[in-house]
Motif scaffolding. Structure first.
Motif, PDB file in Angstrom:
ATOM      1  N   GLU A   1       0.989   4.553  -4.071  1.00 12.51           N
ATOM      2  CA  GLU A   1       1.454   3.189  -4.327  1.00 12.51           C
ATOM      3  C   GLU A   1       2.582   3.164  -5.354  1.00 12.51           C
ATOM      4  O   GLU A   1       3.445   2.284  -5.308  1.00 12.51           O
TER       5      GLU A   1
ATOM      6  N   THR B   1      -2.254   8.201   1.085  1.00 12.89           N
ATOM      7  CA  THR B   1      -3.424   8.315   0.188  1.00 12.89           C
ATOM      8  C   THR B   1      -4.356   9.432   0.660  1.00 12.89           C
ATOM      9  O   THR B   1      -4.787  10.269  -0.135  1.00 12.89           O
TER      10      THR B   1
ATOM     11  N   ARG C   1     -10.999   2.619  -2.275  1.00 13.30           N
ATOM     12  CA  ARG C   1     -10.212   2.734  -1.043  1.00 13.30           C
ATOM     13  C   ARG C   1     -10.019   1.376  -0.389  1.00 13.30           C
ATOM     14  O   ARG C   1     -10.932   0.565  -0.350  1.00 13.30           O
ATOM     15  N   GLY C   2      -8.823   1.156   0.106  1.00 13.52           N
ATOM     16  CA  GLY C   2      -8.524  -0.127   0.735  1.00 13.52           C
ATOM     17  C   GLY C   2      -8.298  -1.237  -0.275  1.00 13.52           C
ATOM     18  O   GLY C   2      -8.243  -2.412   0.078  1.00 13.52           O
ATOM     19  N   GLY C   3      -8.150  -0.870  -1.549  1.00 16.11           N
ATOM     20  CA  GLY C   3      -8.123  -1.861  -2.621  1.00 16.11           C
ATOM     21  C   GLY C   3      -6.861  -2.701  -2.748  1.00 16.11           C
ATOM     22  O   GLY C   3      -6.800  -3.593  -3.601  1.00 16.11           O
ATOM     23  N   SER C   4      -5.855  -2.467  -1.919  1.00 16.59           N
ATOM     24  CA  SER C   4      -4.620  -3.239  -2.074  1.00 16.59           C
ATOM     25  C   SER C   4      -4.804  -4.726  -1.779  1.00 16.59           C
ATOM     26  O   SER C   4      -4.125  -5.562  -2.381  1.00 16.59           O
TER      27      SER C   4
ATOM     28  N   PHE D   1      -3.819  -1.407  -5.166  1.00 14.91           N
ATOM     29  CA  PHE D   1      -4.825  -0.346  -5.305  1.00 14.91           C
ATOM     30  C   PHE D   1      -4.941   0.241  -6.710  1.00 14.91           C
ATOM     31  O   PHE D   1      -6.007   0.662  -7.122  1.00 14.91           O
TER      32      PHE D   1
ATOM     33  N   SER E   1       0.857  -1.189   0.000  1.00 17.80           N
ATOM     34  CA  SER E   1       0.000   0.000   0.000  1.00 17.80           C
ATOM     35  C   SER E   1       0.893   1.238   0.000  1.00 17.80           C
ATOM     36  O   SER E   1       2.108   1.140   0.145  1.00 17.80           O
ATOM     37  N   ALA E   2       0.261   2.391  -0.075  1.00 19.40           N
ATOM     38  CA  ALA E   2       0.984   3.648   0.078  1.00 19.40           C
ATOM     39  C   ALA E   2       1.509   3.749   1.504  1.00 19.40           C
ATOM     40  O   ALA E   2       0.950   3.158   2.433  1.00 19.40           O
TER      41      ALA E   2
HETATM   42  N1  ASP Z   1      -3.657   3.218  -0.208  1.00 21.75           N
HETATM   43  C1  ASP Z   1      -5.020   2.886  -0.547  1.00 21.75           C
HETATM   44  C2  ASP Z   1      -5.960   3.442   0.496  1.00 21.75           C
HETATM   45  O1  ASP Z   1      -5.527   4.025   1.464  1.00 21.75           O
HETATM   46  C3  ASP Z   1      -5.233   1.431  -0.772  1.00 21.75           C
HETATM   47  C4  ASP Z   1      -4.918   0.536   0.411  1.00 21.75           C
HETATM   48  O2  ASP Z   1      -4.255   0.941   1.363  1.00 21.75           O
HETATM   49  O3  ASP Z   1      -5.339  -0.622   0.372  1.00 21.75           O
HETATM   50  O4  ASP Z   1      -7.151   3.341   0.332  1.00 21.75           O
END
Ligand code: ASP
Ligand code: MG
Length: 456
Positions: A125, A43, A204-207, A190, A37-38
């Motif tokens: 990312e 992000t 969001r959260g797609g990693s 992501f 992830s970032a």
């Molecule tokens: N960096 C992205 C986010 O904060 C993806 C992730 O962390 O999964 O949504």
């Protein structure tokens, strides 16, 4: 081959990245593809900068970008040696030049389009993965960077893109799998690209989703999601501490828990992995020796009928009573059309002869919804409720569950209860102020004795 995914907190600092390198190094014989992830909160900070640019505060937006640059330079710089330093500076400079021009374009447009949202968010990312690949060799991990946008091909639904699976899998197989023979590949989660090359994101959260797609693409033997918890627990630690770790859980159970707010795993992650029958393991990067939670296809035999109790707080119940004594046909359709018109997802539904109750967790449009529903029914809106969800594949075949639930909750008023739509859960609604006591009572009832094969 395995996929190892590390979230934002796992790569937030030089020390964290070093820890990640150590974890990867110890598993090099399994030929890892690393998905990151970032770094930290990057992000959120990128998107805040984009919002400022769109609102006309280009100066502030550029200052945010400078701060982010300094943060990346400081953390990655602490790990880069000798000539890596020059490579790192070049990498950071070129990315930040591009980021600045993206922010300038947003400011000029005076609005943040979904495509520009994706473009801005993608820097997190792009940087974390390129920097990790750059510093890994000095930490004993020979590594190569893979730009996710060259392999993860998506539709063009910006901010919520879905992969074009067969193309994406073909690219992972042809371009990524061979790299893993003699090196670790590092890819950003992501992000992806549409067929025309524009940058997209998976939401969001797609990693985690990226990790599952990558795993399915290379035909991994396991997908590891490294996070900052020991795995899935028998109850949500934010609601009730002291839950036990679940060693093994089925995909169906995990998906149900994820949906009900267990923050450990993104529900969509499950899909590509299930289809290819690849186990997913949740692990803790601060305690890498804990075996975590293994999520597998097929049921997990267990002496306890449930594996975990999830809890979603702060939800709203809408009770809708038909104005006629009996529900006329078309009543349900008209109710759901109202929620649909206001794009408000409904989570739980119970019905009786004259009354329908639904829960929503996004009450933004509730005033409008209430007004429209009042034309066809008596409506009552009850804020400050909580959904408790007991999850276990064995629920269906176990007698006496209802008695145990109501016995445990003797002193607590249960407003809605639903079982059957998905056979593996029983969902209850209680007042939010009763949520903690209710979870505690149910946890005591169902986990006082825990099958040691399945629970820690
Ligand atoms: N960096 C992205 C986010 O904060 C993806 C992730 O962390 O999964 O949504
Ligand atoms: Mg995450």
């Amino acid at each position: 081959m395995i996929v190892m995914k590390f979230g934002g907190t796992s790569v937030e600092s030089a020390a964290a990245i070093e820890r990640v390198a150590g974890i990867v190094r110890a598993r090099m014989h399994r030929k890892p593809l690393v998905v990151v992830s970032a770094m930290g909160k990057t992000t959120n900070r990128l998107l805040a900068a984009a919002e400022k640019a769109a609102a006309g505060n280009l100066g502030d937006a550029l200052r945010d970008a400078e701060e982010l640059l300094a943060y990346h330079r400081r953390e990655a710089g602490a790990l880069a040696r000798g000539e890596d330093r020059a490579a790192m500076d070049a990498l950071l400079d070129s990315h930040f030049e591009q980021l600045e021009s993206t922010l300038e374009q947003i400011a000029a447009a005076g609005q943040l389009s979904p495509a520009m949202w994706d473009e801005t968010a993608s820097y997190g990312e792009r940087l974390s993965s390129a920097l990790a690949a750059l510093v890994f060799p000095a930490l004993g991990v020979p590594a190569v960077h893979v730009d996710a946008r060259t392999v993860l091909i998506t539709d063009s639904r910006h901010t919520q893109a879905l992969p074009l699976y067969s193309r994406t899998y073909a690219r992972f197989k042809e371009k990524v799998a061979p790299l893993l023979e003699d090196r670790v590949a590092v890819m950003g989660g992501f992000i992806g690209a549409a067929a025309d090359g524009t940058t997209t994101t998976l939401g969001r959260g797609g990693s985690d989703f990226s990790a599952a797609i990558a795993g399915a693409g290379i035909g991994a033997e396991e997908i590891q999601i490294w996070t900052d918890v020991d795995g899935m627990l028998t109850c949500d630690p934010r609601v009730l501490p002291g839950g036990r770790r679940v060693r093994k859980i089925s995909f169906e159970e995990a998906a149900e828990l994820a949906y009900f707010g267990a923050k450990v795993l993104h529900p969509a992650t499950v899909q590509p992995a299930i289809e290819k029958n690849i186990p997913v393991r949740i692990l803790n990067s601060r305690r890498p020796d804990v075996e975590g939670t293994l999520i597998v296809a097929g049921t997990v035999r267990c002496r306890n009928p449930i594996k975990s109790i999830a809890c979603k707080r702060g939800i709203t119940v809408v009770e809708i009573r038909s104005l006629r004594m009996l529900m006329a046909h078309g009543f349900l359709r008209r109710i759901f059309e109202v929620f649909d018109r206001y794009q408000t997802p409904v989570d739980l539904v119970t019905t009786s002869e004259v009354c329908v109750a639904v829960t929503i967790d996004q009450p933004r449009q509730i005033a409008e919804i209430e007004r429209e529903l009042a034309r066809i029914s008596d409506v009552r809106v009850l804020p400050n409720q909580a959904i408790l969800c007991l999850v276990g594949d064995a629920l269906r075949e176990t007698a006496g569950i209802g008695a145990r639930i109501f016995g445990a909750l003797r002193a607590i008023n249960v407003r809605m209860i639903s079982h059957g739509a998905s056979f593996n859960n029983v969902s209850l609604v209680v007042r939010d102020e009763d949520a903690v006591a209710a979870v505690a009572a149910l946890h005591e009832e169902f986990f006082r004795e825990a099958d040691p094969e399945v629970f820690e």
